[in-house]
Design a protein around this motif. Structure first.
Motif, PDB file in Angstrom:
ATOM      1  N   LYS A   1      34.048 -38.669  25.995  1.00 42.19           N
ATOM      2  CA  LYS A   1      34.595 -39.960  25.742  1.00 42.19           C
ATOM      3  C   LYS A   1      35.367 -40.678  27.108  1.00 42.19           C
ATOM      4  O   LYS A   1      35.292 -41.747  27.335  1.00 42.19           O
ATOM      5  N   ALA A   2      35.750 -39.564  27.770  1.00 42.55           N
ATOM      6  CA  ALA A   2      36.488 -39.955  29.081  1.00 42.55           C
ATOM      7  C   ALA A   2      35.372 -40.510  30.237  1.00 42.55           C
ATOM      8  O   ALA A   2      35.740 -41.284  31.043  1.00 42.55           O
ATOM      9  N   HIS A   3      34.071 -40.058  30.078  1.00 41.70           N
ATOM     10  CA  HIS A   3      33.283 -40.101  30.938  1.00 41.70           C
ATOM     11  C   HIS A   3      31.823 -40.584  30.416  1.00 41.70           C
ATOM     12  O   HIS A   3      30.752 -39.629  30.509  1.00 41.70           O
ATOM     13  N   PRO A   4      31.772 -41.582  29.481  1.00 40.75           N
ATOM     14  CA  PRO A   4      30.776 -41.984  28.852  1.00 40.75           C
ATOM     15  C   PRO A   4      29.366 -42.422  29.638  1.00 40.75           C
ATOM     16  O   PRO A   4      28.065 -42.185  29.223  1.00 40.75           O
ATOM     17  N   ASP A   5      29.556 -42.629  30.935  1.00 39.69           N
ATOM     18  CA  ASP A   5      28.375 -42.748  31.681  1.00 39.69           C
ATOM     19  C   ASP A   5      27.854 -41.473  32.269  1.00 39.69           C
ATOM     20  O   ASP A   5      26.836 -41.371  32.757  1.00 39.69           O
ATOM     21  N   LEU A   6      28.660 -40.510  32.131  1.00 35.20           N
ATOM     22  CA  LEU A   6      27.983 -39.148  32.767  1.00 35.20           C
ATOM     23  C   LEU A   6      27.704 -38.170  31.726  1.00 35.20           C
ATOM     24  O   LEU A   6      26.955 -37.206  32.231  1.00 35.20           O
ATOM     25  N   PHE A   7      28.279 -38.193  30.485  1.00 32.20           N
ATOM     26  CA  PHE A   7      27.896 -37.345  29.435  1.00 32.20           C
ATOM     27  C   PHE A   7      27.305 -38.267  28.283  1.00 32.20           C
ATOM     28  O   PHE A   7      28.281 -39.024  27.918  1.00 32.20           O
ATOM     29  N   LYS A   8      26.295 -37.783  27.901  1.00 38.78           N
ATOM     30  CA  LYS A   8      25.819 -38.584  26.475  1.00 38.78           C
ATOM     31  C   LYS A   8      25.543 -37.524  25.308  1.00 38.78           C
ATOM     32  O   LYS A   8      25.070 -36.487  25.687  1.00 38.78           O
TER      33      LYS A   8
ATOM     34  N   ARG B   1      22.804 -33.209  18.813  1.00 41.60           N
ATOM     35  CA  ARG B   1      24.130 -32.496  18.736  1.00 41.60           C
ATOM     36  C   ARG B   1      24.300 -31.957  20.019  1.00 41.60           C
ATOM     37  O   ARG B   1      25.393 -31.078  20.201  1.00 41.60           O
ATOM     38  N   GLN B   2      23.600 -32.353  21.150  1.00 40.79           N
ATOM     39  CA  GLN B   2      23.720 -31.908  22.565  1.00 40.79           C
ATOM     40  C   GLN B   2      24.400 -32.774  23.286  1.00 40.79           C
ATOM     41  O   GLN B   2      24.351 -33.969  23.109  1.00 40.79           O
ATOM     42  N   VAL B   3      24.905 -32.380  24.504  1.00 41.42           N
ATOM     43  CA  VAL B   3      25.327 -33.062  25.473  1.00 41.42           C
ATOM     44  C   VAL B   3      24.225 -33.241  26.478  1.00 41.42           C
ATOM     45  O   VAL B   3      23.826 -32.149  27.028  1.00 41.42           O
ATOM     46  N   LEU B   4      24.174 -34.743  26.890  1.00 43.76           N
ATOM     47  CA  LEU B   4      23.104 -34.658  28.218  1.00 43.76           C
ATOM     48  C   LEU B   4      23.901 -34.867  29.331  1.00 43.76           C
ATOM     49  O   LEU B   4      24.929 -35.742  29.269  1.00 43.76           O
ATOM     50  N   PHE B   5      23.658 -34.405  30.525  1.00 40.10           N
ATOM     51  CA  PHE B   5      24.107 -34.462  31.786  1.00 40.10           C
ATOM     52  C   PHE B   5      23.504 -35.622  32.362  1.00 40.10           C
ATOM     53  O   PHE B   5      22.365 -35.517  33.034  1.00 40.10           O
ATOM     54  N   MET B   6      24.307 -36.567  32.711  1.00 38.61           N
ATOM     55  CA  MET B   6      23.384 -37.840  33.297  1.00 38.61           C
ATOM     56  C   MET B   6      23.877 -37.831  34.799  1.00 38.61           C
ATOM     57  O   MET B   6      24.627 -36.825  35.300  1.00 38.61           O
ATOM     58  N   ASN B   7      23.345 -38.567  35.539  1.00 40.43           N
ATOM     59  CA  ASN B   7      23.326 -38.831  37.094  1.00 40.43           C
ATOM     60  C   ASN B   7      24.929 -39.044  37.187  1.00 40.43           C
ATOM     61  O   ASN B   7      25.494 -39.915  36.677  1.00 40.43           O
ATOM     62  N   GLY B   8      25.277 -38.143  38.200  1.00 37.44           N
ATOM     63  CA  GLY B   8      26.820 -38.269  38.547  1.00 37.44           C
ATOM     64  C   GLY B   8      27.681 -37.064  37.996  1.00 37.44           C
ATOM     65  O   GLY B   8      28.810 -36.999  38.249  1.00 37.44           O
TER      66      GLY B   8
END
Length: 170
Positions: free
Chosen positions: A111-118, A122-129
């Motif tokens: 929630k604090a970094h929605p552009d970095l973690f999606k 049920r998994q966390v995606l690691f986005m660019n950055g």
């Protein structure tokens, strides 16, 4: 299967997650090595292995107790990152426990970094950055450790001077 999602989000995320686990492992190992070196150099009878906990938690406890770090503003971020690491290593990067409960610290991080973690299922995606954020959190924490170490050295030098003045060999 959406090939765009798979090749543009999922596979890069898996790669970033792998790099994250490597970076985390190195960071954890080096912090523990620092604590052991500090204990040897300053002849501290308590070793990191004597403390409760494991990994970064135990190293942080050592740094607080033996070096005297008073504040650790960035440690709360480190704890969330540690929880994410544990989920990546042991639960396929899930942000939901096996009993269906959300993993609060991982949800807060997303929630604090929605552009970095999606959220992906049920998994966390690691986005660019995402890796840059993690590295910056580690750097900020290390700056706090360095500050605590500098304060420790000042106290030690001051104590040695006082001991010398009264004729005690430190």
């Amino acid at each position: 299967v959406d090939l765009d999602d798979m090749f543009l989000e999922y596979y890069p995320s898996v790669f970033r997650r792998s790099v994250f686990l490597t970076i985390f492992g190195i960071f954890e190992h080096e912090i523990e090595k620092f604590c052991n070196s500090f204990a040897s150099r300053h002849e501290i009878p308590i070793k990191i292995a004597d403390l409760k906990g494991s990994g970064l938690e135990r190293s942080h406890l050592f740094i607080k107790k033996m070096i005297g770090m008073k504040t650790a503003a960035h440690y709360s971020s480190i704890k969330k990152i540690t929880r994410l690491r544990n989920s990546c290593a042991h639960n396929d990067a899930r942000y939901i426990e096996n009993d269906g409960q959300d993993i609060k610290s991982i949800i807060e991080l997303m929630k604090a970094h929605p552009d970095l973690f999606k959220q992906d299922g049920r998994q966390v995606l690691f986005m660019n950055g995402a890796l840059s954020l993690i590295l910056n959190a580690f750097k900020s924490y290390l700056r706090e450790v360095e500050h605590a170490l500098n304060e420790y050295e000042k106290r030690k030098i001051s104590g040695d001077k006082v001991a010398a003045e009264v004729g005690i060999t430190p």
